[in-house]
Enzyme design. Structure first.
Site, short mmCIF file in Angstrom:
data_model
loop_
_atom_site.label_atom_id
_atom_site.label_comp_id
_atom_site.label_asym_id
_atom_site.label_seq_id
_atom_site.Cartn_x
_atom_site.Cartn_y
_atom_site.Cartn_z
N ASP A 48 0.87 -1.16 0.00
CA ASP A 48 0.00 0.00 0.00
C ASP A 48 0.91 1.21 0.00
O ASP A 48 1.93 1.24 0.72
CB ASP A 48 -0.93 0.02 1.23
CG ASP A 48 -2.06 1.02 1.05
OD1 ASP A 48 -2.63 1.07 -0.06
OD2 ASP A 48 -2.37 1.77 1.99
N PHE A 51 3.23 7.09 -13.41
CA PHE A 51 1.77 7.10 -13.25
C PHE A 51 1.45 7.77 -11.92
O PHE A 51 2.33 8.18 -11.17
CB PHE A 51 1.20 5.68 -13.30
CG PHE A 51 1.76 4.74 -12.25
CD1 PHE A 51 1.07 4.54 -11.06
CD2 PHE A 51 2.94 4.07 -12.46
CE1 PHE A 51 1.57 3.68 -10.09
CE2 PHE A 51 3.45 3.20 -11.49
CZ PHE A 51 2.77 3.01 -10.31
N GLY A 52 0.16 7.89 -11.64
CA GLY A 52 -0.24 8.53 -10.37
C GLY A 52 0.17 9.98 -10.31
O GLY A 52 -0.03 10.75 -11.25
N TYR A 53 0.80 10.35 -9.21
CA TYR A 53 1.20 11.74 -8.96
C TYR A 53 2.61 12.05 -9.46
O TYR A 53 3.14 13.13 -9.19
CB TYR A 53 1.11 12.06 -7.47
CG TYR A 53 -0.27 11.98 -6.89
CD1 TYR A 53 -1.03 13.14 -6.67
CD2 TYR A 53 -0.84 10.77 -6.54
CE1 TYR A 53 -2.30 13.08 -6.12
CE2 TYR A 53 -2.11 10.68 -5.99
CZ TYR A 53 -2.84 11.84 -5.79
OH TYR A 53 -4.11 11.78 -5.25
N HIS A 103 10.21 5.08 -3.55
CA HIS A 103 9.72 4.49 -2.30
C HIS A 103 9.42 3.01 -2.48
O HIS A 103 9.72 2.19 -1.61
CB HIS A 103 8.47 5.23 -1.84
CG HIS A 103 7.36 5.31 -2.86
ND1 HIS A 103 7.55 5.77 -4.14
CD2 HIS A 103 6.04 4.95 -2.79
CE1 HIS A 103 6.42 5.71 -4.81
NE2 HIS A 103 5.49 5.21 -4.01
N ARG A 104 8.84 2.67 -3.63
CA ARG A 104 8.50 1.28 -3.91
C ARG A 104 9.77 0.44 -4.08
O ARG A 104 9.85 -0.70 -3.62
CB ARG A 104 7.61 1.21 -5.15
CG ARG A 104 6.95 -0.14 -5.37
CD ARG A 104 5.82 -0.04 -6.39
NE ARG A 104 4.66 0.66 -5.84
CZ ARG A 104 4.22 1.81 -6.30
NH1 ARG A 104 4.81 2.42 -7.31
NH2 ARG A 104 3.16 2.39 -5.74
#
Length: 222
Positions: free
Chosen positions: A81, A167-169, A195-196
């Site tokens: 998450d 993708f995303g922000y 971070h991932r």
């Protein structure tokens, strides 16, 4: 061989995770395509709770499908998450990052909602610091135990969208080290600092001695 199921229906995330963990040749990274219809309700109050909910959803699904479970012969089931935390917005959107502009919101909707929220706060004029957070939950199938790994990437929220990668922000998350947004950074570089990447590399380091290299693949319903 160490067989690891990535518990996600997000193809962008899976490709990124597979690329990150591709350096660990002894890991066999698999996913299930969307035809399996695994319903997950992320109603946790923390990244850790939501990651565990996803993992438990896949555990339950495989227990209900013993043939598939036997075919996969998994060593681990892994979920994650992640979220964006903006300092001047008191850490929001946080666990609501993917649905900041509402359920089923697009990346563009979420970005616009965040930029509008920042514009409405005076203290955001001088403090645009933010961080991406990733929390992975690794379930050891044989030991029936859960383990967690966290990664963070610090940066700033840019005033406008820049870049078409990611993708995303990513198009508004500015990384001072590169003087670019994440959406302007090559995937190979992103997978070294994200971070991932930090969270999944920490996870992979704990199991890398478990087996030889094997090809990554996606299991599809016949």
């Amino acid at each position: 061989m160490v067989d690891i199921l990535i518990a996600t229906g997000n193809s962008h995330k899976f490709r990124e995770i597979k690329s990150i963990m591709g350096d660990f040749a002894e890991l066999n990274i698999v996913c299930l395509d969307k035809s399996f219809q695994i319903e997950i309700v992320e109603d946790g109050e923390t990244y850790e709770e939501n990651a565990k909910i996803k993992t438990e959803g896949y555990i339950k699904f495989l227990d209900e499908n013993p043939g598939l479970k036997s075919e996969l012969n998994l060593s681990y089931i892994v979920s994650e998450d992640s979220g964006l935390e903006v300092d001047c917005l008191n850490g929001t959107p946080g666990i609501f990052t993917a649905r900041y502009a509402g359920e089923n919101a697009s990346d563009t909707d979420n970005i616009n909602a965040l930029l509008n929220a920042i514009k409405s706060k005076k203290n955001c004029m001088q403090n645009r610091h933010a961080k991406f957070v990733c929390l992975t939950c690794m379930y050891d199938v044989k030991k029936h135990s859960f383990h967690y790994f966290r990664g963070e990437l610090n940066g700033l929220i840019d005033k406008e969208v820049s870049g078409a990668k990611g993708f995303g922000y990513d198009p508004i998350f500015f990384v001072p080290e590169f003087n670019k947004t994440v959406a302007q950074i090559d995937a190979s570089e992103k997978n070294k600092i994200s971070h991932r990447s930090i969270a999944f590399r920490r996870l992979a380091e704990t199991i890398k001695e478990s087996g030889p290299a094997y090809e990554s693949k996606t299991y599809k319903r016949i």
